[in-house]
Design an enzyme around this catalytic site. Structure first.
Site, PDB file in Angstrom:
ATOM      1  N   SER A   1      -4.191   8.789 -19.925  1.00  0.00           N
ATOM      2  CA  SER A   1      -3.481   8.516 -18.676  1.00  0.00           C
ATOM      3  C   SER A   1      -1.981   8.347 -18.907  1.00  0.00           C
ATOM      4  O   SER A   1      -1.317   9.271 -19.323  1.00  0.00           O
ATOM      5  CB  SER A   1      -4.095   7.292 -17.994  1.00  0.00           C
ATOM      6  OG  SER A   1      -3.549   7.095 -16.726  1.00  0.00           O
TER       7      SER A   1
ATOM      8  N   ASP B   1       1.287  10.448 -12.636  1.00  0.00           N
ATOM      9  CA  ASP B   1       1.188   9.991 -14.024  1.00  0.00           C
ATOM     10  C   ASP B   1       0.564  11.102 -14.872  1.00  0.00           C
ATOM     11  O   ASP B   1       0.355  12.230 -14.408  1.00  0.00           O
ATOM     12  CB  ASP B   1       0.401   8.691 -14.107  1.00  0.00           C
ATOM     13  CG  ASP B   1      -1.066   8.844 -13.739  1.00  0.00           C
ATOM     14  OD1 ASP B   1      -1.403   9.789 -12.991  1.00  0.00           O
ATOM     15  OD2 ASP B   1      -1.886   8.035 -14.193  1.00  0.00           O
TER      16      ASP B   1
ATOM     17  N   ASP C   1      -2.368  11.964 -16.088  1.00  0.00           N
ATOM     18  CA  ASP C   1      -3.580  12.688 -15.676  1.00  0.00           C
ATOM     19  C   ASP C   1      -3.677  12.830 -14.166  1.00  0.00           C
ATOM     20  O   ASP C   1      -4.722  13.219 -13.641  1.00  0.00           O
ATOM     21  CB  ASP C   1      -4.837  12.030 -16.246  1.00  0.00           C
ATOM     22  CG  ASP C   1      -5.114  10.647 -15.676  1.00  0.00           C
ATOM     23  OD1 ASP C   1      -4.142   9.932 -15.339  1.00  0.00           O
ATOM     24  OD2 ASP C   1      -6.292  10.265 -15.575  1.00  0.00           O
TER      25      ASP C   1
ATOM     26  N   ASP D   1      -3.948  10.936 -11.583  1.00  0.00           N
ATOM     27  CA  ASP D   1      -4.813  10.185 -10.668  1.00  0.00           C
ATOM     28  C   ASP D   1      -4.024   9.147  -9.873  1.00  0.00           C
ATOM     29  O   ASP D   1      -4.537   8.559  -8.923  1.00  0.00           O
ATOM     30  CB  ASP D   1      -5.994   9.539 -11.400  1.00  0.00           C
ATOM     31  CG  ASP D   1      -5.608   8.503 -12.426  1.00  0.00           C
ATOM     32  OD1 ASP D   1      -4.406   8.357 -12.731  1.00  0.00           O
ATOM     33  OD2 ASP D   1      -6.526   7.835 -12.966  1.00  0.00           O
TER      34      ASP D   1
END
Length: 460
Positions: free
Chosen positions: A104, A241, A243, A245
């Site tokens: 992440s 961000d 990834d 999400d």
């Protein structure tokens, strides 16, 4: 088995000296055994995806080999893909589940893995506990029982779905999009353009080092985006961000927009044509409650962590769910936070009328809100003791106002007579205690955080 693998708030993350191929394969075997023994999905299809880190594709291929050797067919995208698109793909294709290789927003020296169940929502502790209990070296079936691994496009079907949810024509809207070199590049910006927006791109080239920083969309990391919006002709700035999400929003007048204010604007916009309760975490603004009350709706509060938000969305058939760290989803979509879908909604909100104007109207109607937080170093082993000690030290007054109530869903949330609040809870991802505060001015929030620090620090 002695291993550093440990599933926390959102899977297992570690630096690359610990996050190694053999240990990733151990996780893959545990997931295969869990799906076979608990979910009765032996031989079904599983998806594996990965973020933009240099090591992520290789780790994803490790998982593919282990799952296929255990009799599962496996789907993997050709390129790194946002976590929410994997979650939606799982539900869209009725897969047994999926695994995402991502750390992440963590720095480049980290990687991680998370399991996403068949419902596309974050795995609850009972699921991750079952997986943890099955950690073992790979145990392949005979070769004639192996599944097959296939590359497929996850993005195109997702694009069709989100345009069913966000029907706004974004023509004449100018957006500056910052991918932070993450998996949103070529996805979020393309969807915005396909919806009609003019898109100016920042950091949309693949860079496994993320430009030498962390792909965390906070004000310190988004100065170039903030300047581009404040100094240019853009209507809106959007960042994802690593990834994709989560998202961050930048407006012409406010610069970096507090995620609580984005949540308020999103809920207000959705309530124009729909109805339903909202789900928020204990650390998220009471402004959501004021908006809900004005529309005859309810708000349900959860502990921090999107898995709890997702669980409450299902239970209450909620219109929207979110958290102050920038993760949101809506009814009719997968119950996982989705920074790609939210980017489209942010643009649709801005197309209807300027974001700053909507936020100004909300604050004029429901009152000013300000929020901030601090972190205090605290070893993981000491967190529960600190909370136990705090329970006996809870004051009757904080920063000059009487305590009206204490909520204990996640740490201690101290509600004060003037409508402000102070929250103390342990971080689920770092060796820290978090102290949050909300009030009607920055001065009030500062007073609350100072009081919170004085309350907690002596106990650590």
């Amino acid at each position: 088995m002695d291993t550093p693998i440990s599933f926390g708030t959102d899977g297992w993350r570690a630096t690359l000296d610990e996050f190694t191929s053999p240990r990733v394969q151990i996780v893959g075997q545990a997931v295969a055994d869990y799906l076979r023994e608990v979910e009765d999905r032996a031989g079904d299809t599983v998806a594996v995806s990965y973020d933009a880190r240099e090591t992520s594709r290789g780790f994803a291929e490790d998982l593919c080999r282990v799952l296929a050797a255990n009799g599962f067919d496996v789907l993997i995208p050709e390129r790194d893909t946002p976590t929410p698109i994997l979650a939606w793909t799982i539900t869209d294709r009725d897969l047994a589940g999926g695994l995402m290789i991502t750390a992440s927003h963590n720095p480049p020296e980290y990687n991680g893995v998370k399991f996403i169940p068949s419902d596309g929502a974050p795995a609850l502790p009972e699921v991750t506990d079952e997986i943890m209990s099955r950690l073992a070296e790979p145990d392949p079936l005979s070769e004639d029982e192996h599944g097959v691994v296939r590359e497929q496009d996850f993005v195109a079907p997702y694009e069709e779905h989100v345009f069913d949810l966000v029907k706004s024509d974004l023509s004449d809207l100018t957006v500056v999009y910052d991918a932070m070199h993450g998996s949103g590049r070529g996805v979020t910006d393309k969807l915005l353009e396909d919806a009609g927006a003019s898109v100016e791109r920042l950091h949309c080239e693949q860079d496994a080092e993320f430009g030498g920083t962390s792909p965390e969309p906070d004000p310190d990391h988004l100065q170039e985006l903030i300047s581009a919006v404040e100094d240019g002709a853009a209507d809106l700035g959007i960042a994802n961000d690593g990834d994709a999400d989560r998202l961050a929003i930048v407006t012409p007048e406010r610069g970096y927009l507090d995620e609580n204010l984005f949540f308020a604007a999103l809920y207000d916009y959705l309530l124009e044509d729909d109805s339903g309760p909202a789900i928020r975490t204990v650390s998220t603004t009471f402004l959501i409650d004021r908006i809900a009350e004005a529309h005859g709706e309810e708000v349900h509060e959860t502990p921090v962590g999107f898995k709890w938000v997702a669980q409450a969305i299902e239970k209450h058939d909620a219109l929207v769910g979110g958290e102050e760290s920038g993760g949101f989803t809506i009814r009719g979509h997968v119950r996982e936070k989705d920074g790609v879908l939210m980017a489209l909604f942010a643009a649709a909100i801005a197309k209807e009328r300027p974001f700053d104007e909507r936020v100004d109207d909300l604050l004029a109607e429901f009152g000013e809100i300000h929020q901030n937080k601090i972190s205090l170093d605290c070893p993981d082993a000491e967190k529960q003791r600190v909370l136990s000690d705090l329970e006996t030290e809870l004051p009757d007054e904080v920063a000059g106002k009487d305590v009206e109530d204490v909520v204990t869903k996640d740490g201690f949330k101290i509600l004060l007579e003037d409508g402000s609040w102070l929250l103390v809870r342990p971080s689920g991802t770092e060796p820290k205690m978090r102290v949050y505060a909300e009030g009607d001015s920055e001065t009030r929030v500062s007073e609350l955080l100072t009081a919170g620090e004085k309350l907690v620090e002596p106990l650590i």
